[in-house]
Design a protein around this motif. Sequence first.
Motif, PDB file in Angstrom:
ATOM      1  N   LEU A 192     -13.173   7.066   8.845  1.00 51.12           N
ATOM      2  CA  LEU A 192     -14.286   5.475  10.025  1.00 51.12           C
ATOM      3  C   LEU A 192     -13.662   4.119   9.674  1.00 51.12           C
ATOM      4  CD1 LEU A 192     -16.159   5.856  12.008  1.00 51.12           C
ATOM      5  CD2 LEU A 192     -17.915   5.310  10.702  1.00 51.12           C
ATOM      6  N   VAL A 193     -14.433   4.408   7.579  1.00 49.03           N
ATOM      7  CA  VAL A 193     -13.215   3.188   7.247  1.00 49.03           C
ATOM      8  C   VAL A 193     -12.061   2.833   8.086  1.00 49.03           C
ATOM      9  CG1 VAL A 193     -13.577   1.269   5.536  1.00 49.03           C
ATOM     10  CG2 VAL A 193     -15.610   3.203   6.168  1.00 49.03           C
ATOM     11  N   SER A 194     -10.691   2.675   7.532  1.00 48.78           N
ATOM     12  CA  SER A 194      -9.963   3.130   7.738  1.00 48.78           C
ATOM     13  C   SER A 194      -9.928   2.992   9.154  1.00 48.78           C
ATOM     14  CB  SER A 194      -9.288   4.324   7.332  1.00 48.78           C
ATOM     15  OG  SER A 194      -8.943   5.385   7.662  1.00 48.78           O
ATOM     16  N   ASN A 195      -9.892   3.617  10.131  1.00 51.17           N
ATOM     17  CA  ASN A 195     -10.461   3.645  11.228  1.00 51.17           C
ATOM     18  C   ASN A 195     -10.614   2.107  11.778  1.00 51.17           C
ATOM     19  OD1 ASN A 195      -9.258   5.775  12.781  1.00 51.17           O
ATOM     20  ND2 ASN A 195     -10.985   6.755  12.668  1.00 51.17           N
ATOM     21  N   PHE A 196     -11.592   1.437  11.027  1.00 47.19           N
ATOM     22  CA  PHE A 196     -12.520   0.013  11.106  1.00 47.19           C
ATOM     23  C   PHE A 196     -11.435  -0.616  10.999  1.00 47.19           C
ATOM     24  CE2 PHE A 196     -13.930  -3.043   9.402  1.00 47.19           C
ATOM     25  CZ  PHE A 196     -14.875  -4.063  10.375  1.00 47.19           C
ATOM     26  N   ALA A 197     -10.067  -1.326  10.171  1.00 48.92           N
ATOM     27  CA  ALA A 197      -9.566  -1.677   9.605  1.00 48.92           C
ATOM     28  C   ALA A 197      -8.657  -1.578  10.269  1.00 48.92           C
ATOM     29  CB  ALA A 197      -8.743  -1.165   7.812  1.00 48.92           C
ATOM     30  N   THR A 198      -7.982  -0.786  10.607  1.00 47.56           N
ATOM     31  CA  THR A 198      -6.385  -0.833  11.294  1.00 47.56           C
ATOM     32  C   THR A 198      -7.337  -1.029  13.168  1.00 47.56           C
ATOM     33  OG1 THR A 198      -6.173   1.678  10.655  1.00 47.56           O
ATOM     34  CG2 THR A 198      -5.809   1.229  12.742  1.00 47.56           C
ATOM     35  N   ARG A 250      -4.043  -9.102   6.529  1.00 47.87           N
ATOM     36  CA  ARG A 250      -4.411  -8.113   8.236  1.00 47.87           C
ATOM     37  C   ARG A 250      -3.062  -7.452   8.209  1.00 47.87           C
ATOM     38  NH1 ARG A 250      -3.052 -10.224  14.852  1.00 47.87           N
ATOM     39  NH2 ARG A 250      -3.067  -8.767  15.504  1.00 47.87           N
ATOM     40  N   LYS A 251      -2.074  -7.548   7.667  1.00 45.19           N
ATOM     41  CA  LYS A 251      -0.569  -6.494   8.024  1.00 45.19           C
ATOM     42  C   LYS A 251      -0.946  -4.971   7.257  1.00 45.19           C
ATOM     43  CE  LYS A 251       4.204  -5.385   8.522  1.00 45.19           C
ATOM     44  NZ  LYS A 251       5.148  -5.814   8.200  1.00 45.19           N
ATOM     45  N   PRO A 252      -1.449  -4.927   6.153  1.00 35.79           N
ATOM     46  CA  PRO A 252      -1.587  -3.686   4.855  1.00 35.79           C
ATOM     47  C   PRO A 252      -3.122  -3.175   6.170  1.00 35.79           C
ATOM     48  CG  PRO A 252      -2.066  -5.546   3.805  1.00 35.79           C
ATOM     49  CD  PRO A 252      -1.224  -6.609   4.650  1.00 35.79           C
ATOM     50  N   LEU A 253      -4.052  -4.016   7.131  1.00 39.82           N
ATOM     51  CA  LEU A 253      -5.174  -3.278   6.968  1.00 39.82           C
ATOM     52  C   LEU A 253      -4.463  -2.268   7.698  1.00 39.82           C
ATOM     53  CD1 LEU A 253      -7.821  -6.304   7.153  1.00 39.82           C
ATOM     54  CD2 LEU A 253      -7.797  -3.753   6.217  1.00 39.82           C
ATOM     55  N   ARG A 254      -3.572  -3.017   9.227  1.00 36.74           N
ATOM     56  CA  ARG A 254      -3.341  -2.497  10.385  1.00 36.74           C
ATOM     57  C   ARG A 254      -2.693  -1.173  10.427  1.00 36.74           C
ATOM     58  NH1 ARG A 254      -0.211  -6.255  14.907  1.00 36.74           N
ATOM     59  NH2 ARG A 254      -1.040  -4.183  15.885  1.00 36.74           N
ATOM     60  N   ILE A 310       0.896  -0.941   0.226  1.00 37.95           N
ATOM     61  CA  ILE A 310       0.063   0.092   0.127  1.00 37.95           C
ATOM     62  C   ILE A 310       1.050   1.583  -0.409  1.00 37.95           C
ATOM     63  CG2 ILE A 310      -1.946  -0.916   1.670  1.00 37.95           C
ATOM     64  CD1 ILE A 310      -0.878   0.219   3.545  1.00 37.95           C
ATOM     65  N   ARG A 311       2.090   1.191  -0.714  1.00 36.59           N
ATOM     66  CA  ARG A 311       3.221   2.623  -0.425  1.00 36.59           C
ATOM     67  C   ARG A 311       3.042   3.956  -0.980  1.00 36.59           C
ATOM     68  NH1 ARG A 311       8.740  -0.612   0.328  1.00 36.59           N
ATOM     69  NH2 ARG A 311       8.470  -1.197   2.970  1.00 36.59           N
ATOM     70  N   THR A 312       2.894   2.924  -2.641  1.00 37.21           N
ATOM     71  CA  THR A 312       2.092   4.204  -4.133  1.00 37.21           C
ATOM     72  C   THR A 312       1.075   4.522  -3.578  1.00 37.21           C
ATOM     73  OG1 THR A 312       1.550   2.271  -5.196  1.00 37.21           O
ATOM     74  CG2 THR A 312       3.857   3.448  -5.347  1.00 37.21           C
TER      75      THR A 312
END
Length: 760
Positions: free
Chosen positions: A399-405, A369-373, A323-325
């Motif tokens: 909100l969605v990215s907070n949920f993912a983390t 799991r890792k990229p989600l964190r 997810i770097r780029t």
Amino acid sequence: MRVNIDGLLVYFPYDYIYPEQYSYMLELKRILDAKGHGVLEMPSGTGKTISLLSLIVAYQTTYPAEVTKLIYCSRTVPEIEKVVEELRKLLEYHERQTGKKEQFLALALSSRKNLCIHPEVSGLRFGKEVDGKCHSLTASHVRMQHSSNPSVPICNFYEEFDVHGRLEPLSSGVYNLDDLKVYGRQKGWCPYFLARYSILHANIIVYSYHYLLDPKIADMVSKELSRRSVVVFDEAHNIDNVCIDSMSVNISRRTLDNCQTNIDTLQNTIQHLKETDAAKLKDEYRQLVQGLKEAHIARETDVYLSNPVLPDEILQESVPGSIRTAEHFVGFMKRFLEYLKSRLRVQHVVAENPPSFLKDIFDKVCIERKPLRFCAERLRSLLRTLEIADLTDFSPITLVSNFATLVSTYTKGFTIIMEPFDDRTPTVVNPVLHFSCLDPSIAIKPVFERFQSVIITSGTLSPLDMYPKILDFRPVILATFTMTLARTCLCPMIVGRGNDQVTISSKFETREDIAVIRNYGNLLLEMSAIVPDGIVSFFTSYHYMENIVASWYEQGILENIQRNKLIFIETQDAAETSVALDKYQEACENGRGAILLSVARGKVSEGIDFVHHYGRAVIMFGVPYVYTQSRILKARLEYTRDQFQIRENDFLTFDAMRHAAQCVGRVIRGKTDYGLMIFADKRYARADKRGKLPRWIQEHITDSNLNLTVDEAVQIAKHFLRQMAQPFRKEDQLGLSLLSLEQLESEEIMSRIQEISHQV
């Protein structure tokens, strides 16, 4: 007066002191000496705030190396203002007594909405809008653009603060929110950023719970506060719910649709940036490869999306390659979003734990799991690189990215529940994903670990031993205090039957029973005829209140009540409720008084005090159990049973009784005040319910007041009110419930004070 508390000289800004205040300060000092945590239950209206402040300020001035800071957390802005005023009084007294001005800085901190002085921004109605607009005027890229093109609008108040405010610290004194705004206008500095900057060297900070308990805010505001601080959570009977809310996320269908729009906007912006300034994206990529912790290099005005997880859980490594780029990350979010949409097309309720959710997402769309964190962190970096000025529009994707983390960080203490519709409206399709925290100790754990003393205090914390269990900490002192009274000014009674001997209760089986509703109406009617001024009554829910009031109207009871007093009703709309409250108080000032119909767990039950004639009686209709069919509650009860060995029934009763106590406690706001506390439900007479009320209420429930009919209650109330109407002077209290310095030093009084505190 100057009081000696176990060898510590305390300046107390009044000529007299209540015995329980002295006892409270003794226990408080023991907690500070032990450098541990404590839970203290002090009756409402006995000067808890000033006792806390007097003792801790004395401790700070006597042992400056031991305690450097007091962090006082309260729930609402009016409560914060009240604490600051008490503090001002205390420090003025201190100065008069010692003859020298202490170099003491105390200030309140609140949101931008309450502190902004920018003419355009401060006029906005909602807090989120104010935050967004403020960010669009103060972000570092906006200020950079302004330096090359002066027509780009910026906030002059922030600019002035940035240039001069950091060099000249806030002079010592006590500042409430208005003082900060006045000071900001004089200097031309932004009060919000001035307060945020000043809390680092302030001796006392007063702010809301969320600044410590919500990791998204705590990371920005409270990160630098020193370990040798004392944290006080005042009015903390609901602290477990605050902890749970700060770690929970609800995602509806609408959130996902708005999130889709956000992703499209991001894609277009990235495309545009690639064509105009590709170096920026490369720069960001390079930084992410190096794994720089962005928190260190970011500016205070930019990082406004903070990480939703607790500091120990943030991975100290670089963002994963996948997810770097920027394009890859947006593509990744798209996949995640589509997966969530497919999960929300459920026809029935689904409940699962985070590990099984992660396994399912890996099996179906190959998301690890890792990229989600790193989602929250990566989104924050991207929004900053794309120089998006107003972040209000991006709250759905945040909100969605907070949920993912969160879902990928915590495996235990959380549950995911997907519901196709809301329980209360089963015919309307409205799918929601609840990511719900079940363990309140997760959010508060860093606070207990980080600060040397944390004090949880309120008027209604019984049974005390429940809090250390559910918040998972070991207090050095658990104490509850009784109320010393020169005259018995509270009269709790349990009305269990109507005059027709029908048992009254808000139990589900008898809830619709016309006889029960009629008896409830008769109770209110009879009380409205004999109680002077204001009566406040509480129902178990809005729905229940509507049903009962409608039934009273049909039976003509409401019309009879209105002959005695005016009726006002609390609604779910905050503006309507505050109008009703104003008019209620006006009616209590004039004429025969008024009745306020409100709801347990509502706005009125939590923060409004009915001083003297605003509340002469409180009637609690029924036992305010929480809505027990909620799936989130069922999951929490199951977790509490397995994790903390607390039976479901015990927890539900504890929760209902603390809210009932909170409601009836509104009526006594001092020792010169008086009021009736009427528990209108047969179940209160049972020992397991009654035993969970605070000790200072329990002591006054006599056996003869346990299962009264409406008529008996009226007779007792008449007798009580007649006694209370007799003249009551300060002299009557002296030596009993009010002590002068000489009395305080006598041995007899000291031995009495020892009995006030009851260690659990």
